[in-house]
Design a protein around this motif. Structure first.
Motif, PDB file in Angstrom:
ATOM      1  N   ILE A 294      46.282  45.518  43.225  1.00 25.13           N
ATOM      2  CA  ILE A 294      45.778  45.851  41.959  1.00 25.13           C
ATOM      3  C   ILE A 294      44.378  45.291  42.027  1.00 25.13           C
ATOM      4  N   SER A 295      43.312  45.947  42.131  1.00 24.27           N
ATOM      5  CA  SER A 295      42.089  45.321  42.072  1.00 24.27           C
ATOM      6  C   SER A 295      41.279  45.369  40.945  1.00 24.27           C
ATOM      7  N   LYS A 296      41.709  46.192  40.026  1.00 23.55           N
ATOM      8  CA  LYS A 296      40.987  46.364  38.643  1.00 23.55           C
ATOM      9  C   LYS A 296      42.129  46.953  37.608  1.00 23.55           C
ATOM     10  N   LEU A 297      41.924  46.535  36.614  1.00 24.60           N
ATOM     11  CA  LEU A 297      42.701  47.029  35.316  1.00 24.60           C
ATOM     12  C   LEU A 297      41.778  47.679  34.351  1.00 24.60           C
ATOM     13  N   VAL A 298      41.790  48.943  34.226  1.00 26.18           N
ATOM     14  CA  VAL A 298      41.028  49.830  33.243  1.00 26.18           C
ATOM     15  C   VAL A 298      41.458  49.850  32.040  1.00 26.18           C
ATOM     16  N   THR A 299      40.750  49.329  31.051  1.00 25.80           N
ATOM     17  CA  THR A 299      41.078  49.311  29.513  1.00 25.80           C
ATOM     18  C   THR A 299      41.083  50.607  28.838  1.00 25.80           C
ATOM     19  N   VAL A 300      42.116  50.959  28.299  1.00 28.73           N
ATOM     20  CA  VAL A 300      42.251  52.421  27.320  1.00 28.73           C
ATOM     21  C   VAL A 300      42.476  52.049  25.890  1.00 28.73           C
ATOM     22  N   TYR A 301      41.386  52.385  25.197  1.00 25.71           N
ATOM     23  CA  TYR A 301      41.888  51.994  23.483  1.00 25.71           C
ATOM     24  C   TYR A 301      42.324  52.994  22.917  1.00 25.71           C
ATOM     25  N   ARG A 302      43.548  52.595  22.234  1.00 23.23           N
ATOM     26  CA  ARG A 302      44.190  53.834  21.635  1.00 23.23           C
ATOM     27  C   ARG A 302      44.458  53.252  19.980  1.00 23.23           C
ATOM     28  N   ARG A 303      44.633  54.435  19.197  1.00 21.56           N
ATOM     29  CA  ARG A 303      44.714  54.028  17.858  1.00 21.56           C
ATOM     30  C   ARG A 303      45.620  55.213  16.974  1.00 21.56           C
ATOM     31  N   ASN A 304      46.116  55.089  15.929  1.00 21.81           N
ATOM     32  CA  ASN A 304      46.878  55.986  15.231  1.00 21.81           C
ATOM     33  C   ASN A 304      46.411  55.570  13.892  1.00 21.81           C
ATOM     34  N   ARG A 305      47.057  56.207  12.809  1.00 24.38           N
ATOM     35  CA  ARG A 305      46.548  55.721  11.332  1.00 24.38           C
ATOM     36  C   ARG A 305      46.669  54.451  10.992  1.00 24.38           C
ATOM     37  N   SER A 306      47.771  53.602  11.706  1.00 24.58           N
ATOM     38  CA  SER A 306      47.980  52.226  11.004  1.00 24.58           C
ATOM     39  C   SER A 306      47.283  51.149  12.112  1.00 24.58           C
ATOM     40  N   PHE A 307      47.302  51.683  13.402  1.00 26.47           N
ATOM     41  CA  PHE A 307      47.303  50.350  14.332  1.00 26.47           C
ATOM     42  C   PHE A 307      46.235  50.923  15.405  1.00 26.47           C
ATOM     43  N   LYS A 308      45.526  49.801  15.890  1.00 32.28           N
ATOM     44  CA  LYS A 308      44.798  50.039  17.010  1.00 32.28           C
ATOM     45  C   LYS A 308      45.284  49.066  18.136  1.00 32.28           C
ATOM     46  N   TRP A 309      45.335  49.558  19.473  1.00 32.08           N
ATOM     47  CA  TRP A 309      45.832  48.750  20.481  1.00 32.08           C
ATOM     48  C   TRP A 309      45.162  48.953  21.956  1.00 32.08           C
ATOM     49  N   LYS A 310      45.239  48.289  22.670  1.00 32.77           N
ATOM     50  CA  LYS A 310      44.757  48.541  23.978  1.00 32.77           C
ATOM     51  C   LYS A 310      45.892  48.580  25.194  1.00 32.77           C
ATOM     52  N   ASN A 311      45.405  49.735  25.893  1.00 34.10           N
ATOM     53  CA  ASN A 311      46.347  50.079  27.021  1.00 34.10           C
ATOM     54  C   ASN A 311      45.694  49.665  28.328  1.00 34.10           C
ATOM     55  N   GLU A 312      46.118  49.871  29.406  1.00 36.75           N
ATOM     56  CA  GLU A 312      45.532  49.719  30.806  1.00 36.75           C
ATOM     57  C   GLU A 312      46.411  50.353  31.961  1.00 36.75           C
ATOM     58  N   TYR A 313      45.477  50.774  32.767  1.00 41.88           N
ATOM     59  CA  TYR A 313      46.110  51.270  34.023  1.00 41.88           C
ATOM     60  C   TYR A 313      45.444  50.763  35.237  1.00 41.88           C
ATOM     61  N   PRO A 314      46.322  50.735  36.248  1.00 41.81           N
ATOM     62  CA  PRO A 314      45.808  49.870  37.347  1.00 41.81           C
ATOM     63  C   PRO A 314      45.021  50.886  38.295  1.00 41.81           C
ATOM     64  N   VAL A 315      44.137  50.078  39.107  1.00 45.24           N
ATOM     65  CA  VAL A 315      43.319  50.741  40.416  1.00 45.24           C
ATOM     66  C   VAL A 315      43.971  49.782  41.484  1.00 45.24           C
ATOM     67  N   ILE A 316      44.646  50.714  42.351  1.00 42.98           N
ATOM     68  CA  ILE A 316      45.128  50.034  43.547  1.00 42.98           C
ATOM     69  C   ILE A 316      44.253  50.229  44.585  1.00 42.98           C
ATOM     70  N   THR A 317      44.142  49.053  45.437  1.00 39.73           N
ATOM     71  CA  THR A 317      42.889  49.363  46.506  1.00 39.73           C
ATOM     72  C   THR A 317      43.879  49.007  47.749  1.00 39.73           C
ATOM     73  N   TYR A 318      43.576  49.577  48.848  1.00 42.39           N
ATOM     74  CA  TYR A 318      44.325  49.583  50.033  1.00 42.39           C
ATOM     75  C   TYR A 318      43.398  49.818  51.280  1.00 42.39           C
ATOM     76  N   GLN A 319      43.698  49.215  52.527  1.00 41.87           N
ATOM     77  CA  GLN A 319      42.999  49.566  53.669  1.00 41.87           C
ATOM     78  C   GLN A 319      43.620  50.255  54.699  1.00 41.87           C
TER      79      GLN A 319
END
Length: 158
Positions: free
Chosen positions: A52-77
């Motif tokens: 995992i070389s990078k974690l991309v942050t994704v912002y989510r929200r609903n009527r009551s809350f805001k939160w941050k999710n993330e997904y990985p970027v996996i690098t290989y050779q």
């Protein structure tokens, strides 16, 4: 029924149909992007370690809350080149993934860009199935709505 009411209701249904068609197209594109490497999994005879070389942050929200999710970027050779897999469908709450985490990557020797992270294969198959189901459901309702709107609009001209 008054022709202006029929025209207005037909136009509203057409807008809804357009939104459903856009949703179906979006899910179909997601399905194709997941299905492409999974359908070629039998050709993946090489494995390597990915990180995992990078974690991309994704912002989510609903009527009551805001939160941050993330997904990985996996690098290989592979074959002396660096490759990256952006795993948008593996989105989790922030803190679930750790930078530098190691994963096993299976790839096709002739096409190293076509790969699957072994630990996420089952999750990837589940996301592919869900995308296909949503594509079919939204396309069904879009086509049904289109015929309903057209029949509504044709009553104006009769």
């Amino acid at each position: 029924m008054d022709s202006s009411v029929a025209l207005m209701s037909g136009a509203i249904v057409l807008v809804i149909v357009l939104l459903m068609a856009i949703g179906a197209w979006t899910f179909f594109r997601r399905y194709k992007s997941l299905a492409s490497p999974l359908n070629r999994a039998h050709e993946m005879s090489m494995t390597t370690d990915g990180t995992i070389s990078k974690l991309v942050t994704v912002y989510r929200r609903n009527r009551s809350f805001k939160w941050k999710n993330e997904y990985p970027v996996i690098t290989y050779q592979a074959n002396g080149k660096d490759y990256a897999i952006h795993m948008k469908w593996a989105e989790k709450r922030q803190g679930h993934y750790q930078l530098g985490g190691k994963y096993r990557v299976c790839y096709i020797p002739a096409d190293p860009g076509c790969s699957v992270v072994e630990e996420f294969r089952q999750q990837m198959q589940k996301a592919r199935t869900q995308s296909l189901i949503w594509t079919v459901v939204l396309a069904f309702f879009a086509v049904n709505g289109l015929f309903g709107a057209l029949s509504q609009l044709l009553t104006i001209f009769q």
